[in-house]
Design a protein around this motif. Structure first.
Motif, PDB file in Angstrom:
ATOM      1  N   HIS A 161       0.867  -1.181   0.000  1.00 44.16           N
ATOM      2  CA  HIS A 161       0.000   0.000   0.000  1.00 44.16           C
ATOM      3  C   HIS A 161       0.904   1.232   0.000  1.00 44.16           C
ATOM      4  O   HIS A 161       1.486   1.593   1.021  1.00 44.16           O
ATOM      5  CB  HIS A 161      -0.889   0.015   1.246  1.00 44.16           C
ATOM      6  N   LEU A 199      -6.054   0.895  -2.583  1.00 51.67           N
ATOM      7  CA  LEU A 199      -6.202   1.777  -1.437  1.00 51.67           C
ATOM      8  C   LEU A 199      -4.864   1.736  -0.711  1.00 51.67           C
ATOM      9  O   LEU A 199      -4.098   0.788  -0.893  1.00 51.67           O
ATOM     10  CB  LEU A 199      -7.347   1.300  -0.520  1.00 51.67           C
ATOM     11  N   ASN A 200      -4.460   2.771  -0.029  1.00 52.54           N
ATOM     12  CA  ASN A 200      -5.206   3.834   0.597  1.00 52.54           C
ATOM     13  C   ASN A 200      -4.962   5.185  -0.079  1.00 52.54           C
ATOM     14  O   ASN A 200      -4.937   6.229   0.583  1.00 52.54           O
ATOM     15  CB  ASN A 200      -4.823   3.904   2.071  1.00 52.54           C
ATOM     16  N   PRO A 255      -9.063   6.157  -4.601  1.00 54.60           N
ATOM     17  CA  PRO A 255      -8.666   4.761  -4.765  1.00 54.60           C
ATOM     18  C   PRO A 255      -8.763   4.381  -6.240  1.00 54.60           C
ATOM     19  O   PRO A 255      -9.492   5.017  -7.006  1.00 54.60           O
ATOM     20  CB  PRO A 255      -9.690   3.998  -3.912  1.00 54.60           C
ATOM     21  N   PHE A 278     -13.086   3.358   0.396  1.00 54.50           N
ATOM     22  CA  PHE A 278     -12.976   2.018  -0.182  1.00 54.50           C
ATOM     23  C   PHE A 278     -13.892   1.093   0.620  1.00 54.50           C
ATOM     24  O   PHE A 278     -13.510   0.538   1.644  1.00 54.50           O
ATOM     25  CB  PHE A 278     -11.519   1.524  -0.134  1.00 54.50           C
TER      26      PHE A 278
END
Length: 496
Positions: free
Chosen positions: A94, A126-127, A131, A191
């Motif tokens: 991420h 995501l984050n 998104p 999300f």
């Protein structure tokens, strides 16, 4: 006599042709010899000679043994203190950029990657904000990444409630490897979690592409809760200490994982062309149903993460929120079963699930497990950490370094559709290499971390081996013996 002369002339011509070939290509091709290299033919490192093209960034030829007769161009020799491995592939990171660049950026994350021998990352949808749930959002993410990546990069797009109409177009975009969904609260408002009905809608839509011969891979954060269980958990922990890890552990029971995986298998039986991949499996109790689903012919693969193999709940101190992940790190017996599953082939691959945040969001000072960000920062630490466990035989199954690298390079590359390009030292593949020193023990400090915030549960742990050098498509981009990242301006990464 005449025959002998003709033979001598022919032999001389062959030699001259070879020398001319070497001369013409010498400026482009160079040679690496390694006393120990991990080749596809064996899990055991062996001597090897490689010819690499700087122009194409590809492996031109691979020969077993140290072959001085195969030297073309400059020769680089690596002796017995290090092992030449294929560049690692981490399919679960991420990076949070754009939108939450105060947590992580493409620049810092990819520096951490190459410092840890990871030459390819696949970023989660995501984050970041927005998104990656639409083509427009993907364009924004690519714009943020362009010119800012030190490793190669691909993307998982998002499958969320209401974006079914975007899935087919997203699948056609350069760099998109498939889709990711959450079956439980993701932790960020933008999300949303999918319901069983949402999953069925996505499977139905994407089966159209699968029927046309396209590979469709869907990743799932496989935990699902219900109001009754949530209410019981809330009551059980109402007066518990939020800095006690056992308090947090109660909020993600094993049943969450079991229920979610059961739902996925049921949907897969209706849509068998969809390849489902379960990310960060924590609960070993799910393994029997996974084995059965595979035996029934379903296209189901599974990963676990560094932290589920390296730690167990007894390692986590009060207030140690740097250990917090979802699903959570469970007990030692569960940990042992995950290692066994890896050894048995029930778990296909290992990823970092690098999910960083800033110290304030992580609640570092307060040590509140219930309200701190649920993600572990570990990008680039997997090889030395897990090699340490294996070399001490703490996992108890005698796994080899070759098997570990297969789970961290070859199989993640296959998951991301990069087989034939990444994950092996083989002719025609990208010349992505990592040099690993298996006897260079060191204690991890904050100074060893290249990602944005130097937070990690591994700080202070002593690892048995260490990354020394990383090559990306034939160019050495990291050398610990020459100061680390060799050119922070070049940013040689591309979209894959």
């Amino acid at each position: 006599m005449e025959e002998r002369k003709l033979y001598s002339v022919a032999a001389l011509a062959a030699v001259l042709t070879t020398l001319l070939f070497k001369y013409l290509l010498g400026s482009d091709i160079y040679t690496i010899t390694a006393q120990y290299a991990l080749l596809p033919s064996s899990y055991d490192p062996q001597p090897a000679t490689l010819q690499v093209s700087k122009k194409t960034g590809k492996v031109v030829e691979v020969f077993g043994g140290i072959r001085k007769d195969k030297k073309v161009g400059k020769l680089i020799n690596y002796g017995p203190s290090q092992i030449l491995l294929p560049g690692l592939v981490d399919t679960h990171v991420h990076i949070n950029d754009p939108g939450r660049s105060e947590w992580e950026t493409f620049d810092t994350a990819t520096q951490a990657a190459i410092a840890g021998g990871v030459t390819t990352l696949i970023d989660m949808p995501l984050n970041s904000i927005p998104p990656t749930n639409t083509v427009k959002a993907l364009v924004e993410k690519k714009a943020a990444a362009t010119g800012n990546i030190h490793s190669d990069l691909g993307f998982w797009a998002g499958s969320v409630p209401g974006n079914t109409k975007h899935l087919s177009s997203l699948l056609k975009q350069e760099g998109v490897k498939g889709f990711k969904s959450f079956m439980i609260n993701s932790g960020v408002d933008e999300f949303k979690a999918v319901s069983p009905k949402d999953i069925e809608k996505a499977f139905k839509e994407l089966s159209k592409s699968a029927n046309k011969g396209h590979n469709v891979t869907m990743l799932f954060h496989a935990e699902s809760s219900n109001k009754k269980t949530e209410k019981a958990i809330k009551k059980a922990i109402d007066s518990s200490n939020p800095a006690d890890y056992n308090t947090y552990l109660q909020t993600h029971p094993v049943e969450y994982e079991l229920d979610a995986i059961r739902t996925l298998i049921m949907k897969m039986r209706k849509y068998p062309l969809i390849h489902v991949h379960i990310v960060h499996l924590s609960a070993a109790e799910a393994l029997p149903m996974i084995r059965q689903a595979r035996a029934d012919g379903l296209k189901l693969t599974v990963e676990t993460c560094y932290h589920y193999l390296y730690f167990n709940k007894d390692d986590i101190p009060d207030g140690g929120v740097e250990y917090k992940s979802a699903p959570p790190i469970r007990d030692a017996a569960n940990n042992a079963l995950l290692w066994k599953a890896l050894n048995d082939g029930d778990i296909d691959l290992i990823t970092s699930d690098h999910s960083p945040s800033d110290p304030l969001t992580k609640n570092i000072e307060s040590g509140d497990f219930l309200n701190g960000w649920g993600g572990i920062s570990s990008l680039g630490l997997g090889l030395p950490a897990l090699y340490t466990k294996m070399s001490a035989d703490e996992c108890g199954f005698g796994l080899s370094l070759g098997e570990l690298v297969e789970a961290m390079s070859t199989k993640p590359a296959i998951l991301a559709g990069l087989h034939g390009k990444k994950g092996l030292i083989e002719k025609g593949y990208d010349a992505d290499f990592v040099l690993f020193e298996p006897e260079s023990a060191y204690t991890l400090s904050e100074n060893d971390l290249f990602y944005k915030h130097q937070i990690s549960p591994y700080i202070g742990h002593t690892f048995a081996g260490r990354i020394s050098r990383t090559y990306l498509r034939g160019v050495k981009v990291y050398d610990r013996h020459m100061g680390g990242i060799l050119d922070k301006v070049a940013r040689r990464g591309v979209f894959v």
